[in-house]
Design a protein around this motif. Sequence first.
Motif, PDB file in Angstrom:
ATOM      1  N   MET A   1       0.999  -1.296   0.066  1.00 41.25           N
ATOM      2  CA  MET A   1      -0.025  -0.223  -0.075  1.00 41.25           C
ATOM      3  C   MET A   1       0.775   1.170   0.135  1.00 41.25           C
ATOM      4  O   MET A   1       0.455   2.222  -0.667  1.00 41.25           O
ATOM      5  CB  MET A   1      -1.157  -0.109   1.100  1.00 41.25           C
ATOM      6  N   GLY A   2       1.999   1.470   0.733  1.00 39.90           N
ATOM      7  CA  GLY A   2       2.731   2.246   0.804  1.00 39.90           C
ATOM      8  C   GLY A   2       3.524   2.492  -0.471  1.00 39.90           C
ATOM      9  O   GLY A   2       3.721   3.671  -1.090  1.00 39.90           O
ATOM     10  N   GLY A   3       3.683   1.537  -1.044  1.00 37.21           N
ATOM     11  CA  GLY A   3       4.380   1.591  -2.654  1.00 37.21           C
ATOM     12  C   GLY A   3       3.472   2.351  -3.467  1.00 37.21           C
ATOM     13  O   GLY A   3       3.914   3.199  -4.424  1.00 37.21           O
ATOM     14  N   MET A   4       2.098   1.850  -3.509  1.00 36.93           N
ATOM     15  CA  MET A   4       1.029   2.594  -4.158  1.00 36.93           C
ATOM     16  C   MET A   4       0.921   3.746  -4.083  1.00 36.93           C
ATOM     17  O   MET A   4       0.617   4.651  -4.745  1.00 36.93           O
ATOM     18  CB  MET A   4      -0.320   1.575  -4.204  1.00 36.93           C
ATOM     19  N   ILE A   5       0.713   4.338  -2.648  1.00 36.92           N
ATOM     20  CA  ILE A   5       0.803   5.578  -2.236  1.00 36.92           C
ATOM     21  C   ILE A   5       1.688   6.302  -2.999  1.00 36.92           C
ATOM     22  O   ILE A   5       1.619   7.605  -3.495  1.00 36.92           O
ATOM     23  CB  ILE A   5       0.486   5.704  -0.654  1.00 36.92           C
ATOM     24  N   GLY A   6       3.023   5.860  -2.783  1.00 34.65           N
ATOM     25  CA  GLY A   6       4.323   6.630  -3.368  1.00 34.65           C
ATOM     26  C   GLY A   6       3.815   6.830  -4.878  1.00 34.65           C
ATOM     27  O   GLY A   6       4.341   7.986  -5.371  1.00 34.65           O
ATOM     28  N   TYR A   7       3.404   5.881  -5.476  1.00 33.40           N
ATOM     29  CA  TYR A   7       3.448   6.038  -7.046  1.00 33.40           C
ATOM     30  C   TYR A   7       2.426   7.040  -7.262  1.00 33.40           C
ATOM     31  O   TYR A   7       2.473   7.967  -8.280  1.00 33.40           O
ATOM     32  CB  TYR A   7       2.956   4.468  -7.555  1.00 33.40           C
ATOM     33  N   ILE A   8       1.260   7.122  -6.573  1.00 32.85           N
ATOM     34  CA  ILE A   8       0.258   8.082  -6.834  1.00 32.85           C
ATOM     35  C   ILE A   8       0.580   9.602  -6.537  1.00 32.85           C
ATOM     36  O   ILE A   8       0.654  10.573  -7.339  1.00 32.85           O
ATOM     37  CB  ILE A   8      -1.002   7.925  -5.871  1.00 32.85           C
ATOM     38  N   ILE A   9       1.534   9.695  -5.530  1.00 31.52           N
ATOM     39  CA  ILE A   9       2.286  11.016  -5.426  1.00 31.52           C
ATOM     40  C   ILE A   9       3.020  11.317  -6.551  1.00 31.52           C
ATOM     41  O   ILE A   9       3.201  12.447  -6.889  1.00 31.52           O
ATOM     42  CB  ILE A   9       3.018  11.040  -3.908  1.00 31.52           C
ATOM     43  N   PHE A  10       3.716  10.368  -6.890  1.00 35.99           N
ATOM     44  CA  PHE A  10       4.767  10.427  -8.274  1.00 35.99           C
ATOM     45  C   PHE A  10       4.108  11.228  -9.310  1.00 35.99           C
ATOM     46  O   PHE A  10       4.383  12.019  -9.970  1.00 35.99           O
ATOM     47  CB  PHE A  10       5.390   9.063  -8.515  1.00 35.99           C
ATOM     48  N   VAL A  11       2.768  10.667  -9.619  1.00 34.10           N
ATOM     49  CA  VAL A  11       2.091  10.800 -10.805  1.00 34.10           C
ATOM     50  C   VAL A  11       1.266  12.380 -10.682  1.00 34.10           C
ATOM     51  O   VAL A  11       1.487  13.091 -11.398  1.00 34.10           O
ATOM     52  CB  VAL A  11       0.773   9.782 -11.036  1.00 34.10           C
ATOM     53  N   VAL A  12       1.004  12.581  -9.522  1.00 35.54           N
ATOM     54  CA  VAL A  12       0.563  14.080  -9.046  1.00 35.54           C
ATOM     55  C   VAL A  12       1.667  15.039  -9.353  1.00 35.54           C
ATOM     56  O   VAL A  12       1.483  15.907  -9.827  1.00 35.54           O
ATOM     57  CB  VAL A  12       0.170  14.122  -7.441  1.00 35.54           C
ATOM     58  N   PHE A  13       2.975  14.789  -8.811  1.00 34.31           N
ATOM     59  CA  PHE A  13       4.029  15.833  -8.802  1.00 34.31           C
ATOM     60  C   PHE A  13       4.427  15.619 -10.361  1.00 34.31           C
ATOM     61  O   PHE A  13       4.640  16.910 -11.029  1.00 34.31           O
ATOM     62  CB  PHE A  13       5.155  15.075  -8.178  1.00 34.31           C
ATOM     63  N   ALA A  14       4.489  14.549 -11.182  1.00 31.93           N
ATOM     64  CA  ALA A  14       4.686  14.499 -12.583  1.00 31.93           C
ATOM     65  C   ALA A  14       3.841  15.429 -13.353  1.00 31.93           C
ATOM     66  O   ALA A  14       3.958  16.286 -14.506  1.00 31.93           O
ATOM     67  CB  ALA A  14       4.835  13.234 -12.978  1.00 31.93           C
ATOM     68  N   ALA A  15       2.553  15.274 -13.145  1.00 34.40           N
ATOM     69  CA  ALA A  15       1.567  16.094 -13.752  1.00 34.40           C
ATOM     70  C   ALA A  15       1.625  17.552 -13.492  1.00 34.40           C
ATOM     71  O   ALA A  15       1.662  18.440 -14.506  1.00 34.40           O
ATOM     72  CB  ALA A  15       0.061  15.357 -13.404  1.00 34.40           C
ATOM     73  N   LYS A  16       2.019  17.651 -12.332  1.00 29.79           N
ATOM     74  CA  LYS A  16       2.157  19.608 -12.026  1.00 29.79           C
ATOM     75  C   LYS A  16       3.392  19.928 -12.766  1.00 29.79           C
ATOM     76  O   LYS A  16       3.347  20.998 -13.205  1.00 29.79           O
ATOM     77  CB  LYS A  16       2.294  19.238 -10.275  1.00 29.79           C
ATOM     78  N   ARG A  17       4.552  18.960 -12.639  1.00 26.19           N
ATOM     79  CA  ARG A  17       5.805  19.788 -13.294  1.00 26.19           C
ATOM     80  C   ARG A  17       5.500  19.787 -14.807  1.00 26.19           C
ATOM     81  O   ARG A  17       5.817  20.806 -15.370  1.00 26.19           O
ATOM     82  CB  ARG A  17       6.621  18.597 -13.172  1.00 26.19           C
ATOM     83  N   ARG A  18       4.683  18.808 -15.499  1.00 28.88           N
ATOM     84  CA  ARG A  18       4.606  18.912 -16.737  1.00 28.88           C
ATOM     85  C   ARG A  18       3.469  20.230 -17.017  1.00 28.88           C
ATOM     86  O   ARG A  18       3.767  20.937 -18.061  1.00 28.88           O
ATOM     87  CB  ARG A  18       3.812  17.817 -17.390  1.00 28.88           C
ATOM     88  N   HIS A  19       2.578  20.309 -16.249  1.00 25.45           N
ATOM     89  CA  HIS A  19       1.804  21.588 -16.392  1.00 25.45           C
ATOM     90  C   HIS A  19       2.450  22.878 -16.217  1.00 25.45           C
ATOM     91  O   HIS A  19       2.328  23.970 -16.897  1.00 25.45           O
ATOM     92  CB  HIS A  19       0.650  21.558 -15.268  1.00 25.45           C
ATOM     93  N   TYR A  20       3.383  22.930 -15.200  1.00 27.75           N
ATOM     94  CA  TYR A  20       4.253  24.090 -14.966  1.00 27.75           C
ATOM     95  C   TYR A  20       5.012  24.221 -16.219  1.00 27.75           C
ATOM     96  O   TYR A  20       5.119  25.690 -16.654  1.00 27.75           O
ATOM     97  CB  TYR A  20       4.997  23.827 -13.824  1.00 27.75           C
ATOM     98  N   TYR A  21       5.723  23.440 -16.750  1.00 25.90           N
ATOM     99  CA  TYR A  21       6.594  23.554 -17.801  1.00 25.90           C
ATOM    100  C   TYR A  21       6.010  23.888 -19.184  1.00 25.90           C
ATOM    101  O   TYR A  21       6.191  24.578 -20.084  1.00 25.90           O
ATOM    102  CB  TYR A  21       7.654  22.406 -18.024  1.00 25.90           C
ATOM    103  N   ALA A  22       4.819  23.496 -19.315  1.00 24.24           N
ATOM    104  CA  ALA A  22       3.783  23.642 -20.604  1.00 24.24           C
ATOM    105  C   ALA A  22       3.413  24.941 -20.577  1.00 24.24           C
ATOM    106  O   ALA A  22       3.494  25.952 -21.436  1.00 24.24           O
ATOM    107  CB  ALA A  22       2.833  22.808 -20.399  1.00 24.24           C
ATOM    108  N   LYS A  23       3.034  25.634 -19.248  1.00 22.70           N
ATOM    109  CA  LYS A  23       2.781  27.092 -19.058  1.00 22.70           C
ATOM    110  C   LYS A  23       3.868  27.977 -19.216  1.00 22.70           C
ATOM    111  O   LYS A  23       3.721  28.927 -20.079  1.00 22.70           O
ATOM    112  CB  LYS A  23       2.283  27.344 -17.594  1.00 22.70           C
TER     113      LYS A  23
END
Length: 161
Positions: free
Chosen positions: A132-154
């Motif tokens: 479960m911890g690994g899955m939560i970490g992955y979800i956090i990774f996906v959220v951060f990656a999406a925020k990073r992509r959004h920031y650099y696209a802007k």
Amino acid sequence: MEYKRRKYLRKLGKILFVLYIGFIIYFLLFSEWYGRNPGGMQEYHYNLELFKEIKRFWYYREQLGFYAVFTNLFGNVLIFVPFGFFMPMASRYRSFWSAMFYSFILSFCVETFQLITTVGSFDVDDMLLNTMGGMIGYIIFVVFAAKRRHYYAKKAERSHR
């Protein structure tokens, strides 16, 4: 520029992943702070019944105290959050299922090693919580990656104006 940034983040992810694996091996298997006995236990301890130890820790939480309950229930989740976060940064396996599978495999290896060496105990509840911890970490990774992509696209959009 984007290629260099990605290459840098991938390299950083690999370094952090290797450091994390070294930490987890030490912490889960050898750390006396976490209640490990480097000489091993006198007898094997194992739990093959899912939710048995989780229920026991919850039922006896008043007698065991906050620290024991927190380290067993939440500590087993929290210790694998970085694995789920760094694994997709360090490898080409970037799916939720990969993070879940490899979190389970690492947890199974740790638990099996603890059983064989009698440093700790084999517990299927720990494997569930670690996964479960690994899955939560992955979800956090996906959220951060999406925020990073959004920031650099802007940022790229603003620079093209």
